[in-house]
Design a protein around this motif. Structure first.
Motif, PDB file in Angstrom:
ATOM      1  N   LYS A  83      87.705  17.720 142.673  1.00  0.00           N
ATOM      2  CA  LYS A  83      88.709  16.758 142.229  1.00  0.00           C
ATOM      3  C   LYS A  83      88.504  15.368 142.820  1.00  0.00           C
ATOM      4  O   LYS A  83      89.415  14.549 142.819  1.00  0.00           O
ATOM      5  N   VAL A 130      94.172  12.794 143.664  1.00  0.00           N
ATOM      6  CA  VAL A 130      92.862  13.287 143.237  1.00  0.00           C
ATOM      7  C   VAL A 130      92.312  12.444 142.083  1.00  0.00           C
ATOM      8  O   VAL A 130      93.062  11.766 141.384  1.00  0.00           O
ATOM      9  N   TYR A 146      97.875  15.690 142.801  1.00  0.00           N
ATOM     10  CA  TYR A 146      97.236  16.903 142.294  1.00  0.00           C
ATOM     11  C   TYR A 146      98.252  17.763 141.551  1.00  0.00           C
ATOM     12  O   TYR A 146      99.359  17.983 142.013  1.00  0.00           O
ATOM     13  N   ILE A 205      98.458  23.558 147.980  1.00  0.00           N
ATOM     14  CA  ILE A 205      97.351  23.728 147.045  1.00  0.00           C
ATOM     15  C   ILE A 205      96.602  25.006 147.421  1.00  0.00           C
ATOM     16  O   ILE A 205      96.186  25.171 148.571  1.00  0.00           O
ATOM     17  N   ASN A 253      87.340  25.295 141.248  1.00  0.00           N
ATOM     18  CA  ASN A 253      87.418  24.385 142.378  1.00  0.00           C
ATOM     19  C   ASN A 253      86.143  24.408 143.196  1.00  0.00           C
ATOM     20  O   ASN A 253      86.035  25.129 144.165  1.00  0.00           O
TER      21      ASN A 253
END
Lengths: 595, 157
Positions: A53, A67, A93, A107, A360
């Motif tokens: 990100k 991000v 985010y 997160i 991710n």
């Protein structure tokens, strides 16, 4: 001067290449222009780890986690957040499905992580020694020099149970102890930062984000083993890391933390940077030392081990970046504290570079014993585009592929080896159903052919043989006897090679042969590559029932082998087709078939 | 016959004189030469050999062992396509083929006008951005081959 706000901009290589530096400069300029320069400190830090990100910007004390920031966003961050005290919501985010806005600790990418090695990455400015010191930096060195005898330092490492993070997992205290006890006045300390494993960038990020942790640990090592000279052997391909190391060395010398008579203790230690030159084999410790001596980087047989006879035949301690980065924390918090993290036989954490077909991508640090499933599906957020998981490749060209059924085994040195892979330095590449087991094995073998130094026959000839057999299979010309040959040659290389490069080069092949044998069989018997990666085996055709004759594919075809009347079904001339896949990609009606 | 040598700049001479005192410094000197000229020509190697009193064979042995050292002059703009694992899996090979087709040269070659060369490199360490292309020091990530003509055009002239 007390600042009210702090803006942290990621300065790792990944974010830098997405214009993080421009963001940083724009923020500085905007703060000045909007008259809030005295209220906010803007800092360029090391890697936050969430590379997927990037570029990442974090604002304190509100903990706003931004991000995919663009240089043009700088104005709004300053005018909204710093001037008016409001978060820039659109940059926060967001979770894919829920669309809610979350703080860093919420997160999922960060939730299962535990940061020891990366403790300062994304937190401090790596080019400012004072920020490192403010976070207990150099406290371990002070403690070692004034409160501990060299033996005590080693005893603390023994209590901690730290093992080499370069891949092999040799107990670190034992290396230090052997080098300390070796006879000789001149001894050396080396930091192995020759991170040649494709798909891995843990060491680079550690040095870029927190160079002093490595320098401090090397100095402690010098004190513990009785050495006055250290070398960091780092890849020339890492210019940013080299630059930050140079700055760090100059700063610590200026503050009396490196050089002669460190902190008035009477102990001298100097560190010099030496560059590698793009040879994977130089990650092997004996080859690395040959290279440090200015020679071709070819491994030499062990024993004698470096602890007895290493660089210029002197006792030498050689550890990897991540291993060193653990040391200062172990001394300040104690070996007992460290030994309780992770598992009994593999205490502590491990940093992985998580990449490939995953949502991710990034740098993750988890306690040992975490399962692969947690890393791939919880931290990594699962497979991109909802495709099917196929396997995780660990250990790079020396490791193997671990498949679905073994995902729940906890990560330790022993468990990965038992699964036919290895810990390696920490590359972790996720494969999905679009990746072909034969193709991946062939890719790694090509790498090993290039990187074999050529000194010993099992590796030099073996890698070439395996590569030609794998290429033959991927072209559809394989025979059943090839599978036996792959196994036979691979096992011979594992047994007879001089160093671990050759000794583990066959691992990707052997592990895929075991776990994905059906794919090899398909390539050989049915001339089929289910992932569509082996070009020679793919055939493109057009389904006349679905084709509406729009002609898009014909226009895109670089070799003009698609023909047909307007509004009529088109046809691909397979004899001319170069299998570029353009037609398959552009067709909006799924009329192009790939078999 | 005396071999042709390259005249080194004062800076470079100073660097070599300084490093030649230290043991095992050949690789550092070669890095410095390549930094200055973009590659290590036979003539530069010859000059170095004389300055540090080392046989050419030893120098060439080292130069050819390491991938980082080039013995031919690269293009003014060096396209380096990453072929690390993450980039390979995400289409690094396609990027190489497209670069080759746009510039009409193969990997390792230089265009006739000396403007471009293509190299395939092993992992530049931006795996989160795969697939990656570097032009000089500029990094381009998450690339598709359709973006290549525009990127290359930026560096032309």
């Amino acid at each position: 001067m007390a600042y009210k706000n702090f803006i942290l901009v990621c300065g790792g290589t990944g974010c830098e290449s997405s214009k993080a530096d421009e963001i940083y400069r724009n923020l500085l300029a905007e703060a000045e222009a909007q008259g809030v320069k005295a209220d906010v400190q803007i800092v360029k830090t090391g890697c936050f780890g969430f590379c997927e990100k990037g570029p990442i910007v974090k604002v304190l004390p509100s903990e706003s986690f931004y991000v995919e920031v663009k240089p043009s966003d700088a104005k709004e961050i300053i005018s909204e957040q710093i001037v008016k005290g409001r978060e820039v919501k659109r940059l926060l985010y967001k979770k894919e499905q829920q669309k809610d806005i979350v703080k860093l600790e919420d997160i999922e990418f960060y939730q299962k992580q535990f940061r020891i090695v990366l403790r300062n990455c994304g937190v401090i400015n790596p080019e400012n020694i004072e920020e490192y010191i403010a976070r207990d930096g150099y406290a371990a060195l002070e403690k070692a020099l004034f409160e501990m005898k060299p033996e005590d330092v080693i005893a603390e490492l023994k209590t901690a149970g730290l093992r080499g993070r370069g891949g092999a997992g040799f107990p670190t205290w034992m290396k230090w102890d052997l080098t300390r006890k070796a006879a000789g006045d001149v001894k050396y300390v080396i930091c192995n930062a020759d991170e040649g494993d494709p798909g891995a960038y843990m060491d680079r990020s550690t040095i870029e984000g927190d160079p002093h942790s490595v320098l401090e640990a090397m100095t402690i090592a010098g004190y513990a083993i009785g050495s006055n000279k250290g070398f960091v052997y780092i890849r020339a391909e890492y210019p940013l890391a080299i630059e930050r190391l140079k700055i760090a060395i100059a700063q610590s010398k200026a503050m009396g933390l490196l050089g002669d008579d460190i902190l008035g203790s009477g102990f001298d230690f100097d560190i010099e940077i030496r560059l590698g030159a793009g040879a994977f084999v130089c990650g092997e410790e004996t080859a690395l030392m040959q290279s440090l001596e200015g020679k071709r980087g070819m491994p030499v047989p062990k024993p004698p081990f470096p602890a007895i006879s290493g660089l210029w035949k002197k006792p030498t301690l050689i550890n990897n970046v991540e291993t060193y980065a653990n040391v200062p924390v172990i001394l300040t918090k104690g070996g007992t504290w460290f030994s309780k993290i992770g598992t009994e036989k593999s205490p502590g954490t491990k940093v992985f570079a998580l990449t490939g077909a995953i949502n991710n991508s990034g740098l993750v640090e988890v306690p040992m014993g975490t399962t692969l499933r947690e890393i791939v599906f919880d931290i990594g957020g699962g497979i991109k585009g909802g495709r099917k998981f196929k396997g995780v490749q660990t250990g790079g060209p020396s490791g193997g592929i671990i498949c679905e059924k073994d995902l729940d085994s906890p990560i330790t040195y022993e468990s990965l080896t038992a699964l036919g892979s290895m810990m390696g330095s920490g590359g972790m590449i996720v494969l999905d159903e679009d990746d072909c087991a034969v193709d991946v094995s062939r890719f790694y073998m090509e790498f090993c052919v290039d990187e074999s130094c050529g000194k010993c026959a099992p590796c030099r000839i073996g890698t070439n043989q395996l590569h030609s057999i794998l290429t033959k299979i991927s072209k559809g010309n394989g025979e059943m006897s090839d599978l036996d040959n792959l196994e036979r040659i691979g096992k011979a290389m594992t047994k007879a090679s001089l160093c671990l490069l050759g000794g583990s080069a066959a691992n990707p092949t052997l592990s895929t042969l075991k776990h994905f044998r059906d794919e090899y069989l398909e390539h050989i018997q049915e001339h089929k590559c289910r992932a569509g990666k082996c070009k020679a085996l793919v055939v493109y055709s057009i389904d006349p029932a679905k084709c509406i004759g729009c002609g898009l594919c014909a226009r895109r075809c670089p070799v003009n082998c698609i023909t047909g009347e307007k509004k009529q079904a088109h046809v691909i001339d397979a004899s001319q087709c170069i299998k570029c896949g353009e037609c398959f990609k552009v067709c909006k009606f799924n009329a192009v078939l790939k078999k | 016959m005396a071999a042709v040598q390259t005249e080194f700049s004062a800076d470079l001479v100073r660097f070599i004189e300084e490093w030649k005192q230290k043991p095992g410094s050949l690789i550092m000197m070669l890095h410095r030469i390549q930094e200055e000229y973009g590659y290590i020509s036979r003539e530069s190697a010859e000059t170095l050999a004389r300055m540090i009193d080392l046989p050419m064979a030893k120098i060439y042995g080292v130069v050819t062992f390491y991938h980082f050292f080039k013995t031919t002059k690269p293009g003014k703009n060096r396209l380096a396509v990453c072929m690390g694992t993450a980039c390979y899996l995400k289409g690094g090979q396609t990027l190489i083929e497209e670069c080759e087709s746009i510039l009409n040269i193969k990997v390792g070659e230089v265009t006739d006008d000396g403007q471009f060369s293509i190299d395939s490199v092993r992992c530049v360490g931006c795996c989160g951005l795969a697939p990656v292309l570097m032009v000089g020091n500029d990094v381009y990530g998450k690339l598709t081959k359709d973006q290549l003509p525009e990127i290359i055009a930026k560096y032309r002239n």
